[in-house]
Design an enzyme around this catalytic site. Structure first.
Site, short mmCIF file in Angstrom:
data_model
loop_
_atom_site.label_atom_id
_atom_site.label_comp_id
_atom_site.label_asym_id
_atom_site.label_seq_id
_atom_site.Cartn_x
_atom_site.Cartn_y
_atom_site.Cartn_z
N ASP A 41 -16.77 -7.10 11.72
CA ASP A 41 -15.72 -6.13 12.05
C ASP A 41 -14.32 -6.76 11.99
O ASP A 41 -14.16 -7.89 11.53
CB ASP A 41 -16.00 -5.49 13.41
CG ASP A 41 -15.91 -6.47 14.58
OD1 ASP A 41 -15.58 -7.66 14.36
OD2 ASP A 41 -16.17 -6.05 15.73
N GLU A 88 -14.19 -10.26 13.32
CA GLU A 88 -15.15 -11.18 12.71
C GLU A 88 -16.41 -11.30 13.56
O GLU A 88 -16.95 -12.39 13.75
CB GLU A 88 -14.56 -12.60 12.46
CG GLU A 88 -13.09 -12.83 12.79
CD GLU A 88 -12.16 -12.59 11.63
OE1 GLU A 88 -12.65 -12.19 10.56
OE2 GLU A 88 -10.94 -12.78 11.79
N GLU A 139 -0.84 -13.65 19.46
CA GLU A 139 -2.01 -12.82 19.16
C GLU A 139 -2.47 -12.11 20.44
O GLU A 139 -2.82 -10.94 20.42
CB GLU A 139 -3.13 -13.71 18.62
CG GLU A 139 -4.38 -12.97 18.20
CD GLU A 139 -5.40 -13.90 17.59
OE1 GLU A 139 -5.90 -14.82 18.27
OE2 GLU A 139 -5.72 -13.72 16.39
C1 BGC Z 1 -8.93 -11.84 14.27
C2 BGC Z 1 -8.75 -11.08 12.99
C3 BGC Z 1 -7.48 -11.50 12.26
C4 BGC Z 1 -7.37 -12.99 12.16
C5 BGC Z 1 -6.02 -13.43 11.59
C6 BGC Z 1 -8.78 -13.33 14.02
O1 BGC Z 1 -8.88 -14.00 15.24
O2 BGC Z 1 -10.24 -11.61 14.76
O3 BGC Z 1 -8.70 -9.72 13.24
O4 BGC Z 1 -7.52 -10.92 11.00
O5 BGC Z 1 -7.52 -13.56 13.43
O6 BGC Z 1 -4.99 -12.89 12.31
#
Ligand code: BGC
Length: 378
Positions: free
Chosen positions: A173, A176, A330
């Site tokens: 998803d 990941e 994030e």
């Molecule tokens: C997230 C993803 C994202 C990636 C890069 C991962 O930790 O699960 O959704 O695409 O980081 O930002």
């Protein structure tokens, strides 16, 4: 009598507008010469890679903010990646059509290095959502700015052929995770992408893509709805904040429909706390904090439903996660769902990815939608 009551509000909106502008400048500055957007310039596990998912949302945001050339260059990067894999994609499709198996490990990856190769680092790579999201974003970009999709036509057709064959496979998803499931957000991204490009497809491809869109909807309605709202995966009774995007901006189950509106409410009721929005309740990644990009996704969905006040609240909570340098992370760890799991991730990958360009992008996208201005762009 002079009215002063609205001044603090105006000052605050101007501040939010300035964060929008600095976010745009940051993304433009960090965009690679190839057109790729780095997920995060310094974070150990993401460095040197660009994702179709993050990138498509980033391009959509800068496109909405009027940075036409930057978005076009990202879509050109996607187009080159797809065009250069046309024979691999054709071979997979031929085997699929002949009833032969195609392994997950052969499917297109979620991320590429800036020069368009798959890179040597292991990743949870088989994810379909980004291929739908890039189709949706490039079509929105063209529609918004009156551009032709011609320069991306071959890549669009390759993507449609790929998704039309493989849309119903389980895959990782957005986070990941859970490769054994069929995720409603992933299906939403695919559906949005296929719908967005129907007009530029020839028959019979158009009819096939349209039928896939209809089958996705029927499947989600039959198996991907719980308690009246979208579910995390087919058969799940949980919710995931990524589902807010399926309401808006992807518009697959818009807020004008009960399923869409119930999804906005369920995400807000179950996943938002003071300070922001969690991914899902069982999250343990970095202790399961709150993601500013998801606050903005939820804000976009609320705004689409007509609730600007709640949308602005959510934008504010995303802004409050900014560092002194104006970087959006994030996630933030002020309210963790699984505090005992935070340290293991810090030990493994270092502190949380900051800045995360996708967080800045969603902030921009919501600020644009709310009409917030931030002065001159340099
Ligand atoms: C997230 C993803 C994202 C990636 C890069 C991962 O930790 O699960 O959704 O695409 O980081 O930002």
């Amino acid at each position: 009598m002079i009215e002063h009551a609205s001044e603090p509000v105006l000052a605050e909106e101007a501040q939010l507008g300035r964060l929008k502008e600095s976010s745009i400048r940051l993304i433009l500055r960090l965009q690679d010469a190839s057109g790729a957007y780095p997920a995060s310039p310094t974070f150990s596990a993401y460095k040197g890679y660009s994702w179709f998912r993050d990138g498509a949302f980033i391009a959509d945001a800068v496109s909405a903010a009027g940075e036409i050339d930057s978005a076009t260059r990202f879509f050109d990067w996607c187009g080159r990646i797809l065009d250069s894999r046309s024979s691999t994609i054709a071979a997979m499709i031929e085997r699929f059509d002949a009833g032969q198996p195609v392994a997950d490990t052969e499917m297109l990856p979620a991320r590429f290095t800036f020069d368009g190769v798959e890179g040597d680092d292991d990743w949870w790579d088989f994810q379909l959502d980004g291929y739908g999201t890039w189709l949706w974003a490039v079509a929105e970009h063209a529609r918004r700015h009156g551009l032709s999709l011609d320069r991306w036509q071959d890549a669009i057709v390759l993507t449609v052929d790929y998704l039309e064959r493989f849309w119903d496979r389980p895959c990782y998803d957005w986070w990941e995770e859970h490769p054994e499931k069929r995720h409603v957000s992933t299906l939403g991204c695919i559906s949005a992408g296929l719908s967005a490009v129907l007009d530029v497809l020839d028959e019979p491809r158009r009819a096939l893509a349209k039928s896939a869109v209809e089958r996705i909807r029927d499947l989600v309605v039959a198996e991907g709805v719980t308690a009246g709202h979208l579910a995390k995966w087919l058969g799940s009774t949980e919710v995931d904040a990524s589902l807010a995007a399926v309401v808006y901006p992807l518009n697959v189950f818009p807020a004008s429909e009960d399923i869409g509106m119930n999804t906005v409410r369920a995400v807000d009721d179950q996943l938002s706390e003071v300070g922001g929005v969690h991914r899902y309740l069982a999250d343990t990644f970095y202790g399961g904090g709150q993601w500013p990009l998801l606050s903005c996704m939820l804000g976009l969905a609320w705004n689409a439903s007509g609730d600007r006040t709640r949308a602005l609240d959510l934008l504010r909570s995303a802004a409050a996660t900014a560092t002194h340098d104006g970087y959006l992370p994030e996630q933030v760890g002020t309210h963790l769902l699984a505090p005992a799991s935070e340290q293991e991730w810090i030990d493994r990958w270092g502190t949380v990815a900051t800045p995360l360009l996708w967080s800045h992008a969603m902030f921009i996208r919501l600020a644009v939608e709310l009409g917030l201005e931030g002065g001159e762009r340099e």
